[in-house]
Design an enzyme around this catalytic site. Structure first.
Site, PDB file in Angstrom:
ATOM      1  N   HIS A 124       0.840  -1.196   0.000  1.00 29.27           N
ATOM      2  CA  HIS A 124       0.000   0.000   0.000  1.00 29.27           C
ATOM      3  C   HIS A 124       0.875   1.246   0.000  1.00 29.27           C
ATOM      4  O   HIS A 124       1.868   1.322   0.734  1.00 29.27           O
ATOM      5  CB  HIS A 124      -0.908   0.022   1.241  1.00 29.27           C
ATOM      6  CG  HIS A 124      -1.666   1.314   1.409  1.00 29.27           C
ATOM      7  ND1 HIS A 124      -1.511   2.141   2.494  1.00 29.27           N
ATOM      8  CD2 HIS A 124      -2.562   1.928   0.597  1.00 29.27           C
ATOM      9  CE1 HIS A 124      -2.295   3.197   2.360  1.00 29.27           C
ATOM     10  NE2 HIS A 124      -2.945   3.087   1.224  1.00 29.27           N
ATOM     11  N   SER A 125       0.544   2.202  -0.853  1.00 22.60           N
ATOM     12  CA  SER A 125       1.244   3.482  -0.910  1.00 22.60           C
ATOM     13  C   SER A 125       2.747   3.249  -1.133  1.00 22.60           C
ATOM     14  O   SER A 125       3.131   2.563  -2.063  1.00 22.60           O
ATOM     15  CB  SER A 125       0.961   4.282   0.367  1.00 22.60           C
ATOM     16  OG  SER A 125       1.478   5.581   0.294  1.00 22.60           O
ATOM     17  N   MET A 126       3.591   3.795  -0.267  1.00 27.52           N
ATOM     18  CA  MET A 126       5.032   3.657  -0.453  1.00 27.52           C
ATOM     19  C   MET A 126       5.513   2.225  -0.263  1.00 27.52           C
ATOM     20  O   MET A 126       6.622   1.878  -0.678  1.00 27.52           O
ATOM     21  CB  MET A 126       5.773   4.591   0.501  1.00 27.52           C
ATOM     22  CG  MET A 126       5.548   6.064   0.234  1.00 27.52           C
ATOM     23  SD  MET A 126       6.150   6.597  -1.378  1.00 27.52           S
ATOM     24  CE  MET A 126       7.919   6.521  -1.117  1.00 27.52           C
ATOM     25  N   THR A 153      -0.053   3.422  -4.959  1.00 24.96           N
ATOM     26  CA  THR A 153       1.392   3.661  -4.867  1.00 24.96           C
ATOM     27  C   THR A 153       1.828   4.694  -5.904  1.00 24.96           C
ATOM     28  O   THR A 153       1.553   4.523  -7.086  1.00 24.96           O
ATOM     29  CB  THR A 153       2.172   2.348  -5.105  1.00 24.96           C
ATOM     30  OG1 THR A 153       1.855   1.415  -4.082  1.00 24.96           O
ATOM     31  CG2 THR A 153       3.664   2.606  -5.113  1.00 24.96           C
TER      32      THR A 153
END
Length: 885
Positions: A124-126, A153
């Site tokens: 998730h995300s970074m 991301t």
């Protein structure tokens, strides 16, 4: 919690590895004798390892449904909720820790019958970027990962490039994935973006960089994912049930029957992902579906010769086959369209090749050509593509207790396709375009002409009117973007007035000539008015969405221009003008923007690029954005005006804050003596060295914050004292007079001094009111500039504070050396006054430098915010030199 090797635990004390479980499953796996399929979840910026719960829980329910024939073991990494989107110094450390976790996870299965050799990763995300960065490690084996799913991301570039570690990390990852594209063919990557509800990471950043291996990478927006059809915000994408269900269904379909692990076949992996995330045919996934199928059952065969047919079923116990002979329709029509409101996963439409009889026992299953929509499943066939088919067969099974409708029609493509030009980008709501559709069919396609840029944002209003008020199926409107999977689907009642927001996540590629479409799955006997209208705020919102991270650059650039104007006025008149007045005079876009636009234009020529590179100059950020179709001059002008407004109000805020603080300071602490000290004394030198040591041994941002607070509070020579003197003399009727020449307040006579309180007399003797006012104005601007330096360095300070128990020294520190220079500058400037500056020989240079620095800041800082303190520091170094030369 999974116990890690001592060496790993000692090297990464802040990180942990967990296995998720609940109920009996959790109790059974406490001994870590695992037999499932490993999936590793990586949280993102400030994310929690507990966010794996949604995936793990639904996967467990799915495993229970199949009696644990297959099941997944979900692991999660605790990154201590680090702010890796704002501080990039720990990204490499996180990447290496994930590598160690993968090795630990695979060791847990080494004695199992179906021991896995790879791990699937959900980031998730970074966390998704960290997963991609694994492949850049020298000792990492690419076969350890075969599936990577990322959620919201930012793959293309950092949202806020606040330090060089962050931008360098992105450059290394993206360059590796482009240069080593052939080595990544065995890794299947899916990137899911949240859509317009995600205000933290715009979906354009979540599209994987265009690679040569299109067959192993897929990027979609959640609003286009079948059975999801909704936009998610940055956090809810982790627990959005519809999206999690699609992910878990895909994971189970990826299992190989023989190995009991995720399949090693890259083509099958992409086929499964396309099935669940791009085009769902309302069928359960099959690896190799049967080309031909037998039409069995004692069903009635009915031949339909009409070009348009509808049929409603309710509680019918008899099944039927409706056959549509194609020979009579091929000459008149080009397409056939069919829809079915029964949303089960059974086959329902077939193609027959037997032209001699009215029924066929073996047919081609065309249900795999269908597409699932929120209220119906539809299929569109181009007749010339199926020359061997003689009939289309629609199967209607017994409908005991069910009610659903079917419909088919033959049509010419031209009769159902209309073109509608979108409003011009600069119409600002003054123009609109519309078209009227008198529906006689089930499908219309409205081509949106000249809709290809990210700054084009408008509203599509669809008003439907029907001749009869009987119960009708709802309409489905789909805004289809052909060059990327970012469609949006809306269901509306009939009649109704529906508003669709039309915006793009990525611009149309230069080699792509396809046109965006508005697909209307309509009701017959209805009239549709499609109207396109733009509004001024939609353009502004798009600019903010794509360039909000550049606001600090434009704000500081405006402040720097005003600061240069103040120095110029001080040199020419001997007086420092007010910040707000100087901002109005100097902050002109035409002083900055044209030069950048010229450089961007010239960089399109090879000879200029060669000269530019020979000078070792970095590429202008606007040129990079221009290649991404995310830039044009009007955007910079609007951002500059925004920056001017914010800079203006920030100046008023700091001026007001200092005046209020000075009033409080005068009330609480009466100044006794304010000597006309030197710029540097042994005591101040000792304080400077102490703060420099703090910067070197702990955190540079912490030292910057300390010297900033010292500057604001006036630790040695309070800025507030200047305000105190101004306030006192302006309020006293017996201690001031107006100078006839300059209007400056000065002390009148010694008798007037007698009326001044004794504690304040040394202050009045040591400085004039004019000097106090001039110095105050200059210090307000300097304070404004350094406030933005503190704000831009704040993430590394927060990171350091969160990890203080593990390490006193921030390593790496993005602002350690800059902090030492800033400490020296502020330590000198807080004891300076304009009287020292205006007599300097360097003042002319110091007054002219802010303009080229502002240009350079806008040219090289939009995508590299960490360069802002360098430009500001250089300008203020000249100010310090003016105090001594």
């Amino acid at each position: 919690k999974i116990k890690l090797p001592k060496k790993t635990a000692r090297r990464y004390p802040a990180y942990e590895l967990y296995l998720y479980g609940e109920g009996n499953y959790a109790e059974e796996n406490k001994n870590l004798l695992l037999t499932g399929i490993p999936v590793l979840f990586l949280p993102g910026n400030a994310g929690s390892y507990k966010q794996v719960r949604s995936l793990g829980s639904i996967a467990l329910r799915k495993a229970e449904d199949v009696d644990f024939k297959y099941h997944f073991n979900f692991f999660s990494v605790n990154f201590n909720e680090e702010l890796v989107a704002l501080y990039g110094g720990s990204l490499q450390r996180q990447t290496k820790f994930v590598h160690e976790c993968i090795k630990v996870i695979l060791k847990l299965y080494r004695d199992g019958e179906f021991a896995p050799t790879s791990v699937a990763i959900v980031g998730h995300s970074m966390g998704g970027l960290v997963a991609r960065a694994l492949l850049t490690l020298k000792n990492f084996k690419p076969e350890l990962i075969n599936l990577l799913i990322t959620q919201a991301t930012p793959h293309v570039a950092p949202v806020m490039p606040l330090d060089r570690y962050l931008t360098d990390f992105y450059t290394a990852v993206n360059n590796h994935w482009i240069l080593k594209a052939q080595d990544l063919r065995n890794l299947t990557t899916l990137s899911v973006a949240g859509g317009f509800r995600d205000y933290q990471v715009r979906s354009g950043l979540a599209f994987l960089p265009r690679l040569s291996q299109h067959d192993s990478a897929l990027s979609v927006v959640s609003s286009a994912v079948p059975r999801t059809w909704a936009s998610t915000d940055h956090l809810s994408i982790v627990w959005c049930k519809e999206l999690i269900l699609a992910t878990i269904r895909a994971l189970f379909d990826l299992i190989d029957e023989n190995t009991k692990q995720i399949t090693e076949d890259p083509k099958k992996r992409m086929s499964v992902l396309n099935h669940h995330f791009v085009r769902h045919p309302a069928k359960i996934f099959e690896d190799n579906p049967e080309v031909f199928t037998e039409l069995t059952g004692i069903f009635m065969w009915i031949t339909v010769k009409a070009s348009k047919w509808t049929y409603s079923v309710y509680n019918d116990s008899d099944g039927k086959y409706f056959t549509f002979p194609l020979a009579s329709h091929r000459k008149s029509y080009s397409h056939v369209y069919c829809e079915n409101s029964m949303l089960d996963t059974s086959s329902w439409i077939y193609g027959c090749m037997n032209s001699n009889v009215s029924m066929c026992l073996e047919a081609t299953d065309l249900s795999w050509r269908a597409e699932l929509l929120p209220t119906t499943k539809v299929v569109m066939l181009k007749l010339p593509d199926y020359p061997s088919l003689s009939h289309i067969v629609i199967q209607v099974p017994p409908a005991v207790g069910n009610k659903y409708t079917l419909g088919c029609e033959f049509f010419k493509e031209d009769s159902r396709t209309v073109q509608l030009p979108v409003t011009h980008l600069f119409s600002f709501g003054l123009s609109s375009s519309k078209i009227l559709l008198n529906s006689t069919g089930l499908f219309y396609n409205v081509q949106l002409q000249h809709f290809n840029q990210i700054y084009q944002a408008f509203k599509i209003h669809i008003e439907s009117h029907c001749q009869s008020l009987k119960e009708r199926k709802p309409n489905v409107y789909r805004l289809h973007i052909p060059w990327s999977h970012e469609d949006s689907i809306i269901v509306a009642k009939v009649p109704s007035l529906t508003e669709i927001s039309a915006k793009l996540h990525i611009a149309q590629p230069q080699n792509d000539s396809r046109v965006p479409e508005l697909n209307i799955y309509s009701s017959s006997d209805c009239q549709y008015e499609v109207k396109i209208k733009s509004y001024p705020y939609t353009l502004v919102f798009q600019i903010i969405r794509f360039h909000a991270s550049a606001f600090p650059i434009y704000i500081v650039s405006n402040i720097l221009l005003a600061y240069g104007g103040q120095l110029s006025t001080l040199r020419s008149t001997g007086q420092c003008s007010d910040f707000s007045l100087e901002l109005v005079r100097t902050a002109k876009p035409y002083k900055v923007e044209p030069l950048i636009s010229i450089v961007v234009f010239l960089q399109g020529f090879n000879w200029f690029r060669e000269i530019w590179e020979s000078l070792s100059l970095p590429e202008v950020d606007a040129a990079v954005l221009s290649r991404q179709d995310a830039w044009f001059p009007l955007v910079s002008l609007i951002l500059f005006l925004f920056g001017t407004g914010i800079a203006y109000w920030s100046g008023i805020f700091f001026s007001t804050s200092l005046r209020l603080f000075s009033s409080l300071w005068l009330t609480l602490i009466r100044p006794t003596v304010l000597q006309n000290d030197r710029l540097m004394t042994p005591r101040r030198l000792c304080g400077l060295l102490t703060l420099a040591m703090v910067s070197w041994t702990t955190c540079g941002a912490f030292a910057v914050l300390l010297i900033y607070l010292q500057y604001f509070m006036g630790y040695h020579k309070p800025v507030c004292a200047f305000v105190t003197s101004v306030f006192y003399f302006q309020d006293s009727d017996h201690s001031k007079e107006t100078s006839q020449n300059s209007g400056i307040y000065t002390v009148k006579t010694q008798s007037s001094m007698d009326s001044v309180p004794e504690a304040t007399q040394p202050l009045c003797k040591s400085t004039t009111i004019a000097e106090a006012v001039n110095s105050l104005k200059m210090h307000v601007t300097i304070l404004n500039l350094f406030t933005w330096i503190v704000l831009l360095n704040l993430p590394s300070l927060i990171y350091w504070l969160k990890n203080l128990r593990y390490n006193v020294r921030l390593d790496p520190d993005p602002c350690r050396f800059t902090a030492i220079i800033i400490i020296c500058i502020l330590e000198i400037l807080m004891n300076s006054s304009t009287s020292e500056v205006k007599s300097s020989k360097l003042l002319k240079i110091a007054a002219k430098v802010p303009l080229p620095l502002s240009v350079a800041m806008l040219a090289f800082g939009r995508m590299h915010l960490y360069r802002v303190p360098h430009f500001v520091t250089f300008s203020l170094v000249l100010h310090v030199l003016c105090c001594v030369v």
